[in-house]
Motif scaffolding. Structure first.
Motif, PDB file in Angstrom:
ATOM      1  N   ARG A 133       0.821  -1.201   0.000  1.00 34.26           N
ATOM      2  CA  ARG A 133       0.000   0.000   0.000  1.00 34.26           C
ATOM      3  C   ARG A 133       0.859   1.256   0.000  1.00 34.26           C
ATOM      4  O   ARG A 133       0.550   2.228  -0.658  1.00 34.26           O
ATOM      5  N   ALA A 134       1.934   1.219   0.772  1.00 36.81           N
ATOM      6  CA  ALA A 134       2.778   2.403   0.843  1.00 36.81           C
ATOM      7  C   ALA A 134       3.414   2.713  -0.489  1.00 36.81           C
ATOM      8  O   ALA A 134       3.747   3.852  -0.763  1.00 36.81           O
ATOM      9  N   SER A 135       3.597   1.718  -1.360  1.00 37.08           N
ATOM     10  CA  SER A 135       4.249   1.946  -2.627  1.00 37.08           C
ATOM     11  C   SER A 135       3.273   2.397  -3.705  1.00 37.08           C
ATOM     12  O   SER A 135       3.673   2.689  -4.809  1.00 37.08           O
ATOM     13  N   MET A 136       1.977   2.423  -3.441  1.00 37.39           N
ATOM     14  CA  MET A 136       1.010   2.813  -4.445  1.00 37.39           C
ATOM     15  C   MET A 136       0.009   3.829  -3.904  1.00 37.39           C
ATOM     16  O   MET A 136      -1.198   3.674  -4.081  1.00 37.39           O
ATOM     17  N   PRO A 137       0.460   4.908  -3.258  1.00 40.07           N
ATOM     18  CA  PRO A 137      -0.471   5.907  -2.750  1.00 40.07           C
ATOM     19  C   PRO A 137      -1.211   6.612  -3.861  1.00 40.07           C
ATOM     20  O   PRO A 137      -2.293   7.140  -3.648  1.00 40.07           O
ATOM     21  N   SER A 138      -0.660   6.618  -5.079  1.00 34.19           N
ATOM     22  CA  SER A 138      -1.329   7.279  -6.184  1.00 34.19           C
ATOM     23  C   SER A 138      -2.668   6.631  -6.497  1.00 34.19           C
ATOM     24  O   SER A 138      -3.561   7.274  -7.040  1.00 34.19           O
ATOM     25  N   MET A 139      -2.845   5.362  -6.171  1.00 31.71           N
ATOM     26  CA  MET A 139      -4.120   4.706  -6.405  1.00 31.71           C
ATOM     27  C   MET A 139      -5.074   4.909  -5.231  1.00 31.71           C
ATOM     28  O   MET A 139      -6.274   4.991  -5.401  1.00 31.71           O
ATOM     29  N   LEU A 140      -4.516   4.983  -4.037  1.00 36.93           N
ATOM     30  CA  LEU A 140      -5.356   5.006  -2.856  1.00 36.93           C
ATOM     31  C   LEU A 140      -5.830   6.402  -2.481  1.00 36.93           C
ATOM     32  O   LEU A 140      -6.572   6.568  -1.543  1.00 36.93           O
ATOM     33  N   ALA A 141      -5.372   7.430  -3.188  1.00 39.51           N
ATOM     34  CA  ALA A 141      -5.779   8.782  -2.850  1.00 39.51           C
ATOM     35  C   ALA A 141      -7.224   9.050  -3.247  1.00 39.51           C
ATOM     36  O   ALA A 141      -7.871   9.929  -2.689  1.00 39.51           O
ATOM     37  N   ASP A 142      -7.743   8.316  -4.227  1.00 35.43           N
ATOM     38  CA  ASP A 142      -9.119   8.472  -4.686  1.00 35.43           C
ATOM     39  C   ASP A 142     -10.006   7.515  -3.883  1.00 35.43           C
ATOM     40  O   ASP A 142      -9.828   6.300  -3.948  1.00 35.43           O
ATOM     41  N   ASN A 182      -8.387  -3.293 -16.292  1.00 34.84           N
ATOM     42  CA  ASN A 182      -8.491  -2.476 -17.501  1.00 34.84           C
ATOM     43  C   ASN A 182      -7.895  -1.101 -17.238  1.00 34.84           C
ATOM     44  O   ASN A 182      -7.966  -0.594 -16.112  1.00 34.84           O
ATOM     45  N   GLY A 183      -7.320  -0.493 -18.266  1.00 35.02           N
ATOM     46  CA  GLY A 183      -6.798   0.854 -18.098  1.00 35.02           C
ATOM     47  C   GLY A 183      -5.854   1.232 -19.211  1.00 35.02           C
ATOM     48  O   GLY A 183      -5.242   0.369 -19.853  1.00 35.02           O
ATOM     49  N   GLU A 184      -5.733   2.521 -19.445  1.00 37.44           N
ATOM     50  CA  GLU A 184      -4.823   3.013 -20.455  1.00 37.44           C
ATOM     51  C   GLU A 184      -3.377   2.775 -20.026  1.00 37.44           C
ATOM     52  O   GLU A 184      -3.083   2.501 -18.854  1.00 37.44           O
ATOM     53  N   THR A 185      -2.459   2.916 -20.979  1.00 32.19           N
ATOM     54  CA  THR A 185      -1.040   2.826 -20.669  1.00 32.19           C
ATOM     55  C   THR A 185      -0.655   3.918 -19.675  1.00 32.19           C
ATOM     56  O   THR A 185      -1.030   5.072 -19.835  1.00 32.19           O
ATOM     57  N   GLY A 186       0.090   3.524 -18.636  1.00 29.63           N
ATOM     58  CA  GLY A 186       0.559   4.495 -17.657  1.00 29.63           C
ATOM     59  C   GLY A 186      -0.358   4.704 -16.478  1.00 29.63           C
ATOM     60  O   GLY A 186      -0.061   5.510 -15.593  1.00 29.63           O
ATOM     61  N   THR A 187      -1.478   3.975 -16.414  1.00 31.96           N
ATOM     62  CA  THR A 187      -2.399   4.159 -15.290  1.00 31.96           C
ATOM     63  C   THR A 187      -2.022   3.308 -14.079  1.00 31.96           C
ATOM     64  O   THR A 187      -2.609   3.458 -13.007  1.00 31.96           O
ATOM     65  N   GLY A 188      -1.062   2.382 -14.234  1.00 27.12           N
ATOM     66  CA  GLY A 188      -0.582   1.617 -13.085  1.00 27.12           C
ATOM     67  C   GLY A 188      -1.121   0.208 -12.989  1.00 27.12           C
ATOM     68  O   GLY A 188      -1.290  -0.312 -11.884  1.00 27.12           O
ATOM     69  N   LYS A 189      -1.347  -0.447 -14.123  1.00 29.55           N
ATOM     70  CA  LYS A 189      -1.910  -1.796 -14.088  1.00 29.55           C
ATOM     71  C   LYS A 189      -0.963  -2.787 -13.416  1.00 29.55           C
ATOM     72  O   LYS A 189      -1.381  -3.598 -12.598  1.00 29.55           O
ATOM     73  N   ARG A 228     -13.531 -16.770 -17.995  1.00 29.70           N
ATOM     74  CA  ARG A 228     -12.649 -17.458 -17.059  1.00 29.70           C
ATOM     75  C   ARG A 228     -11.743 -16.468 -16.317  1.00 29.70           C
ATOM     76  O   ARG A 228     -11.465 -16.639 -15.123  1.00 29.70           O
ATOM     77  N   ILE A 229     -11.279 -15.424 -17.006  1.00 31.31           N
ATOM     78  CA  ILE A 229     -10.345 -14.475 -16.387  1.00 31.31           C
ATOM     79  C   ILE A 229     -11.054 -13.273 -15.784  1.00 31.31           C
ATOM     80  O   ILE A 229     -10.462 -12.516 -15.020  1.00 31.31           O
ATOM     81  N   ASN A 230     -12.331 -13.101 -16.107  1.00 27.19           N
ATOM     82  CA  ASN A 230     -13.063 -11.912 -15.664  1.00 27.19           C
ATOM     83  C   ASN A 230     -13.886 -12.214 -14.420  1.00 27.19           C
ATOM     84  O   ASN A 230     -15.108 -12.073 -14.405  1.00 27.19           O
ATOM     85  N   GLY A 231     -13.187 -12.643 -13.342  1.00 30.73           N
ATOM     86  CA  GLY A 231     -13.907 -12.878 -12.085  1.00 30.73           C
ATOM     87  C   GLY A 231     -14.338 -11.566 -11.460  1.00 30.73           C
ATOM     88  O   GLY A 231     -15.492 -11.374 -11.082  1.00 30.73           O
ATOM     89  N   LEU A 232     -13.391 -10.642 -11.338  1.00 23.04           N
ATOM     90  CA  LEU A 232     -13.691  -9.274 -10.905  1.00 23.04           C
ATOM     91  C   LEU A 232     -12.894  -8.343 -11.812  1.00 23.04           C
ATOM     92  O   LEU A 232     -11.680  -8.493 -11.951  1.00 23.04           O
ATOM     93  N   ARG A 233     -13.592  -7.416 -12.433  1.00 25.73           N
ATOM     94  CA  ARG A 233     -12.923  -6.476 -13.335  1.00 25.73           C
ATOM     95  C   ARG A 233     -12.821  -5.120 -12.663  1.00 25.73           C
ATOM     96  O   ARG A 233     -13.788  -4.599 -12.119  1.00 25.73           O
ATOM     97  N   ILE A 234     -11.623  -4.560 -12.671  1.00 27.48           N
ATOM     98  CA  ILE A 234     -11.403  -3.235 -12.103  1.00 27.48           C
ATOM     99  C   ILE A 234     -10.783  -2.353 -13.176  1.00 27.48           C
ATOM    100  O   ILE A 234      -9.839  -2.762 -13.861  1.00 27.48           O
ATOM    101  N   THR A 235     -11.340  -1.185 -13.362  1.00 25.10           N
ATOM    102  CA  THR A 235     -10.847  -0.244 -14.366  1.00 25.10           C
ATOM    103  C   THR A 235     -10.104   0.884 -13.673  1.00 25.10           C
ATOM    104  O   THR A 235     -10.656   1.560 -12.796  1.00 25.10           O
ATOM    105  N   LEU A 236      -8.847   1.066 -14.035  1.00 23.89           N
ATOM    106  CA  LEU A 236      -8.057   2.168 -13.497  1.00 23.89           C
ATOM    107  C   LEU A 236      -8.318   3.399 -14.361  1.00 23.89           C
ATOM    108  O   LEU A 236      -8.038   3.382 -15.564  1.00 23.89           O
ATOM    109  N   GLU A 253      -9.347  11.801 -15.735  1.00 22.01           N
ATOM    110  CA  GLU A 253     -10.669  11.502 -15.201  1.00 22.01           C
ATOM    111  C   GLU A 253     -10.692  11.478 -13.679  1.00 22.01           C
ATOM    112  O   GLU A 253     -11.752  11.292 -13.086  1.00 22.01           O
ATOM    113  N   ARG A 254      -9.536  11.659 -13.049  1.00 25.82           N
ATOM    114  CA  ARG A 254      -9.469  11.523 -11.598  1.00 25.82           C
ATOM    115  C   ARG A 254      -9.699  12.857 -10.907  1.00 25.82           C
ATOM    116  O   ARG A 254      -9.313  13.920 -11.399  1.00 25.82           O
TER     117      ARG A 254
END
Length: 652
Positions: free
Chosen positions: A333-342, A365-372, A499-507, A512-513
């Motif tokens: 979590r400490a290494s990805m604060p950019s995701m947890l700020a929203d 799912n997400g564009e290039t550079g969004t942190g997948k 088979r791979i789409n158990g839970l889909r999360i879009t970054l 848009e943030r």
């Protein structure tokens, strides 16, 4: 180069003969860790006479490698350079490898006398045991402790000319972050490198703890005289008293690995709440305070510097299930604060964590550079197979003719040019851990059926082999494409999609943030460290106006440039021309446009900044462009616009 036969070599060669004959090796011939590594090398199907071909690593691959391991590189590079400068003419090649065994940085290859050593330590090459057998960095990754491998102790004969020393690097959660390695010719005179290498690893580990955002840092040691030295233990706590990370010495002194994750907090460790603890430490000032810890050890503790302004406080992780180590999720979590700020995104990530922990596949799912990949690593670090490897493969970056052998491996003689003994594929490398299939939407249709069968049956078969291999790994997939649309067009198998789409999360894309200001402040604090920089209103407004096609990766690069050029505050002149030259969105008549403020001095200030960088690099266009974070063509345009082109022409 002819090797000098010594008593050491004779003992090792005798041990190798016993190994080949399947006989026990007497104590004292070779180190125990070398014997264990030899046994593992045989289990991997390697042979002593195998010739490992070190194919060149392309510039594009190197850039991807740098991007994937930017955090480790940023912490390791200055310490590696300091060590290399101290070694002077001692004829060592030093390298840093990430946790799966791939070299990400090396120094010393320019010496012609070390060309054969440097060829084995080129960035991009993987030195893990399952690929090249016994070697110091590969063995250190397996043994999780310093290892020395000399001459014929190496499993493969083609690297018998090397003498290597490797020391592991642990991240703030206590997990393996990578390894440092120093190599030279086996016949060279002996020189002590283990201790300098270990000190360098400790310095990198301390940098990682100090970089944790939003943390209170404590220094501790059983000797009060060592509390304010690089030899101290470092502990990082959140503002509500939970453990965010620690260096290895702090973990040992406090026996943190003996504490359940839910109890890793100031209240348990120091037997008092965070408030009373801080009051006591502040009362002692610069003098370390003696404290009895939960394990009965008396340690001397002091409060380190306050966290840098502008960092984002990281939410405390939820308590983990009983019996499971939880130090890894803290650091993840400490290494990805950019995701947890929203807040909305944080909630969605929390859902993905719960799903992944229960074996439900996650599709990102997400564009290039969004942190997948950042999110995928985060899920792995907090998942049920966190202690295993994390293996990432970009399905769009591997030629279609090679992707099958890359994923599933092949047996000896499977095709013309196949390596003797065969090769394990990425699925096998990920056994016991997590396989991250990036850009799965670009996987060839003919391979999708085989991937589906592997995911369903949890077994795989190498190319050219009749034998099935049991598979136990988590799988995370990611793509920038709309897979549902590709299913409709027949470009992606519908059964594989479900088979791979158990839970889909879009970054979401950066544009848009809603938390852009928090992200700017976080990355600015990190890039400006140890100094403190601010953005002028005009510069911040410019960042808000930009469309950010490169997303978070582009934002980091823009702020890195601004921090490099600015003295006290970042203004428009310190930002790339691609941002400042973008047509501004019309503003209401009553609202002043900050882009017009100080327009008379902007060009002059920019010219001075460009000229200063240009002169600092003695007219080197490439170096100047890298410093400014702009393309060569953009630099030429600026030089021409500010009347500096003649200088550039003379330099050429």
């Amino acid at each position: 180069m002819e090797l000098v036969r010594t008593d050491f070599d004779s003992k090792v060669l005798h041990a190798r003969r016993l190994l080949r004959e399947g006989r026990d090796i007497p104590t004292g011939l070779v180190a125990d860790e070398v014997q264990r590594s030899w046994s593992r090398s045989l289990e991997y199907g390697l042979r002593e006479h195998d010739r490992i071909l070190f194919d060149p690593v392309s510039a594009a691959q190197q850039r991807r490698l740098d991007d994937a391991h930017r955090v480790l590189l940023d912490h390791a590079t200055p310490e590696l350079q300091r060590l290399f400068a101290a070694l002077d003419d001692a004829h060592w090649v030093i390298a840093c490898l990430e946790a799966s065994g791939t070299i990400i940085k090396s120094l010393g290859g320019q010496n012609p006398a070390l060309r054969d050593i440097a060829n084995v330590l080129r960035p991009g090459l993987n030195l893990s045991e399952n690929l090249i057998g016994t070697n110091a960095p590969g063995c250190a990754l397996e043994e999780r402790r310093p290892v020395i491998v000399r001459g014929s102790e190496h499993f493969l004969e083609e690297v018998h000319m090397c003498a290597c020393v490797a020391v592991p690097i642990f991240d703030p959660s206590g997990d393996m972050a990578g390894v440092l390695n120093a190599s030279r010719h086996h016949h060279a005179p002996s020189i002590g490198i283990l201790e300098p290498l270990a000190l360098t690893a400790r310095a990198i580990e301390n940098r990682m703890v100090n970089a944790l955002p939003g943390a209170l840092r404590l220094r501790l040691h059983y000797s009060a005289e060592l509390v304010d030295t690089p030899m101290c233990g470092l502990l990082a706590l959140s503002h509500d008293g939970r453990l965010l990370g620690a260096n290895p010495l702090a973990r040992q002194l406090l026996e943190l690995d003996m504490l359940p994750g839910a109890e890793q907090c100031a209240q348990t460790v120091f037997q008092c709440g965070l408030g009373p603890l801080l009051d006591m430490l502040r009362k002692h000032g610069r003098t370390p305070a003696p404290l009895h810890c939960h394990n009965g050890v008396l340690l001397h503790v002091s409060l380190a510097e306050a966290p840098r302004p502008g960092t984002i406080a990281v939410p405390s992780p939820r308590p983990a299930a009983a019996g499971r180590a939880t130090s890894t999720p803290h650091t993840a979590r400490a290494s990805m604060p950019s995701m947890l700020a929203d807040p909305k995104l944080s909630l969605r990530i929390h859902q993905a964590e719960r799903a992944f922990a229960r074996g439900i596949p996650v599709l990102i799912n997400g564009e290039t550079g969004t942190g997948k990949e950042v999110l995928a690593r985060h899920l792995h670090d907090g998942g049920p197979r966190a202690s295993g490897p994390f293996v990432a493969i970009n399905c769009s970056a591997i030629p279609s003719g090679l992707i099958e052998s890359e994923l599933f491996g092949y047996d000896d003689g499977a095709f013309t040019g196949a390596r003797r003994g065969g090769m394990a594929g990425r699925f096998e490398h990920a056994n016991g851990g997590t396989l991250f299939l990036d850009e799965i939407g670009d996987m060839p249709l003919e391979l999708q059926a085989r991937l589906l069968r592997v995911l369903q049956e949890r077994t795989l078969t190498r190319l050219g082999s009749p034998r099935s291999i049991a598979l136990d790994c988590s799988v995370i997939c990611a793509t920038h494409r709309d897979l549902a649309q590709r299913v409709a067009s027949g470009e992606f198998r519908e059964d594989l999609y479900y088979r791979i789409n158990g839970l889909r999360i879009t970054l979401p894309a950066l544009r848009e943030r809603s938390d852009l200001d928090a992200l700017i402040d976080h990355f600015l604090a990190r890039e400006a460290a140890p100094a403190t920089l601010a953005l002028t209103p005009a510069a911040r407004d410019c960042l808000h106006r930009h469309d950010w096609p490169g997303n978070i990766r582009e934002l980091q690069q823009v702020l890195r440039l601004g921090a490099a050029l600015a003295e006290s505050s970042i203004d428009l002149v310190h930002l790339p021309a691609e941002l400042t030259e973008t047509p501004a969105t019309p503003r209401p008549a009553h609202e002043p446009d900050p882009l017009l403020d100080g327009k008379a001095t902007l060009q002059q200030t920019e010219a001075e900044a460009v000229r200063a960088a240009f002169l600092r690099h003695d007219g080197n266009i490439s170096a100047t462009a890298r410093t400014l974070g702009i393309a060569r063509a953009t630099l030429y345009r600026k030089l021409r616009g500010h009347g500096l082109l003649s200088d550039a022409e003379e330099a050429c």
